[in-house]
Design an enzyme around this catalytic site. Structure first.
Site, PDB file in Angstrom:
ATOM      1  CG  HIS A   1      -1.907  -1.019   1.391  1.00 37.09           C
ATOM      2  ND1 HIS A   1      -1.982  -1.835   2.500  1.00 37.09           N
ATOM      3  CD2 HIS A   1      -2.908  -1.394   0.582  1.00 37.09           C
ATOM      4  CE1 HIS A   1      -3.001  -2.665   2.367  1.00 37.09           C
ATOM      5  NE2 HIS A   1      -3.578  -2.434   1.199  1.00 37.09           N
ATOM      6  CE  LYS A  31     -11.994  -7.794   1.617  1.00 37.43           C
ATOM      7  NZ  LYS A  31     -10.921  -6.985   1.087  1.00 37.43           N
ATOM      8  NE  ARG A  87      -2.788  -7.217  -4.412  1.00 37.48           N
ATOM      9  CZ  ARG A  87      -3.483  -7.384  -3.318  1.00 37.48           C
ATOM     10  NH1 ARG A  87      -2.886  -7.760  -2.232  1.00 37.48           N
ATOM     11  NH2 ARG A  87      -4.775  -7.175  -3.289  1.00 37.48           N
ATOM     12  CB  SER A 117      -4.199  -6.802   4.494  1.00 31.74           C
ATOM     13  OG  SER A 117      -3.852  -5.522   4.048  1.00 31.74           O
TER      14      SER A 117
HETATM   15  P1  ADP Z   1      -9.814  -3.830  -0.362  1.00 26.25           P
HETATM   16  O1  ADP Z   1     -10.471  -4.634   0.724  1.00 26.25           O
HETATM   17  O2  ADP Z   1     -10.627  -2.661  -0.805  1.00 26.25           O
HETATM   18  O3  ADP Z   1      -9.258  -4.615  -1.520  1.00 26.25           O
HETATM   19  P2  ADP Z   1      -7.074  -3.572   0.553  1.00 26.25           P
HETATM   20  O4  ADP Z   1      -6.599  -2.848   1.760  1.00 26.25           O
HETATM   21  O5  ADP Z   1      -6.886  -5.042   0.511  1.00 26.25           O
HETATM   22  O6  ADP Z   1      -8.585  -3.150   0.404  1.00 26.25           O
HETATM   23  O7  ADP Z   1      -6.396  -2.954  -0.737  1.00 26.25           O
HETATM   24  C1  ADP Z   1      -6.580  -1.600  -1.061  1.00 26.25           C
HETATM   25  C2  ADP Z   1      -6.002  -1.366  -2.449  1.00 26.25           C
HETATM   26  O8  ADP Z   1      -4.586  -1.564  -2.408  1.00 26.25           O
HETATM   27  C3  ADP Z   1      -6.529  -2.324  -3.514  1.00 26.25           C
HETATM   28  O9  ADP Z   1      -6.643  -1.630  -4.725  1.00 26.25           O
HETATM   29  C4  ADP Z   1      -5.452  -3.370  -3.605  1.00 26.25           C
HETATM   30  O10 ADP Z   1      -5.422  -3.974  -4.889  1.00 26.25           O
HETATM   31  C5  ADP Z   1      -4.215  -2.514  -3.358  1.00 26.25           C
HETATM   32  N1  ADP Z   1      -3.106  -3.310  -2.854  1.00 26.25           N
HETATM   33  C6  ADP Z   1      -3.071  -4.098  -1.760  1.00 26.25           C
HETATM   34  N2  ADP Z   1      -1.871  -4.691  -1.626  1.00 26.25           N
HETATM   35  C7  ADP Z   1      -1.111  -4.261  -2.675  1.00 26.25           C
HETATM   36  C8  ADP Z   1       0.222  -4.531  -3.127  1.00 26.25           C
HETATM   37  N3  ADP Z   1       1.004  -5.388  -2.490  1.00 26.25           N
HETATM   38  N4  ADP Z   1       0.655  -3.890  -4.241  1.00 26.25           N
HETATM   39  C9  ADP Z   1      -0.165  -3.052  -4.909  1.00 26.25           C
HETATM   40  N5  ADP Z   1      -1.428  -2.777  -4.553  1.00 26.25           N
HETATM   41  C10 ADP Z   1      -1.908  -3.371  -3.451  1.00 26.25           C
END
Ligand code: ADP
Length: 172
Positions: free
Chosen positions: A18, A42, A91, A129
């Protein structure tokens, strides 16, 4: 006023994946608002307050990165700010279909907003995460994938011992 991007997500917890997206977005935008969604399907590990506190602490020296939380439709939240862009990270191809649907739906709800995608970096393409939580819970190390503060909070949550970082020595 400057260009503002809203980076929405669960951030449960925030990872270097992030943070990398935020840092790269700051090359394009004057301000990035990390917007923590309060009403996802979630079941989060960290409360919204805990997630906000971690993000705010990590970006305390970056006045152009703000943290906020929102309930309800993302487009309604974004419309209340002066941002026109929703920022998301991508990703593997597995992210694509979901993101494509969400971006299309958001555009159908509000045609003034656009979603901008940034590709993950080679160092973080496997970081989510969810896997960070799983690995920590099972006792694996996540150093280098999340900030130390986040690694400590995860260990506290899972009631794991917090060990001091030290050099590995052959004499041990
Ligand atoms: P959500 O539950 O909305 O997917 P996340 O916190 O999992 O929330 O992710 C928020 C954003 O960050 C999403 O667009 C996700 O694809 C992106 N993201 C999460 N991890 C990574 C990573 N390792 N590299 C690039 N983008 C990421």
């Amino acid at each position: 006023m400057g260009k503002v991007a809203i980076y929405p997500g669960s951030f449960d917890p925030i990872t270097y994946g992030h943070i990398d997206i935020v840092e790269r977005a700051l090359e394009i935008f004057d301000k990035v608002i990390i917007a923590i969604a309060e009403n996802t399907e979630k079941r989060p590990l960290f409360s919204v307050e805990e997630r906000l506190q971690m993000v705010r602490t990590l970006f305390k020296d970056a006045p152009n990165v703000l943290a906020d939380s929102f309930k309800g439709l993302l487009v309604n939240y974004v419309a209340k700010t002066n941002a026109k862009v929703i920022l998301r990270g991508l990703r593997a191809t597995s992210d694509f279909e979901y993101e494509f649907h969400m971006a299309s739906m958001n555009r159908s709800l509000n045609t003034h907003l656009d979603t901008l995608f940034m590709m993950t970096s080679k160092d973080y393409f496997f970081v989510s995460s969810r896997t960070i939580k799983e690995v920590t819970k099972l006792g694996g190390g996540v150093e280098g994938l999340v900030p130390d503060l986040v690694a400590r909070r995860l260990k506290e949550k899972f009631k794991l011992p917090i060990t001091k970082k030290r050099q590995i020595s052959w004499d041990d």
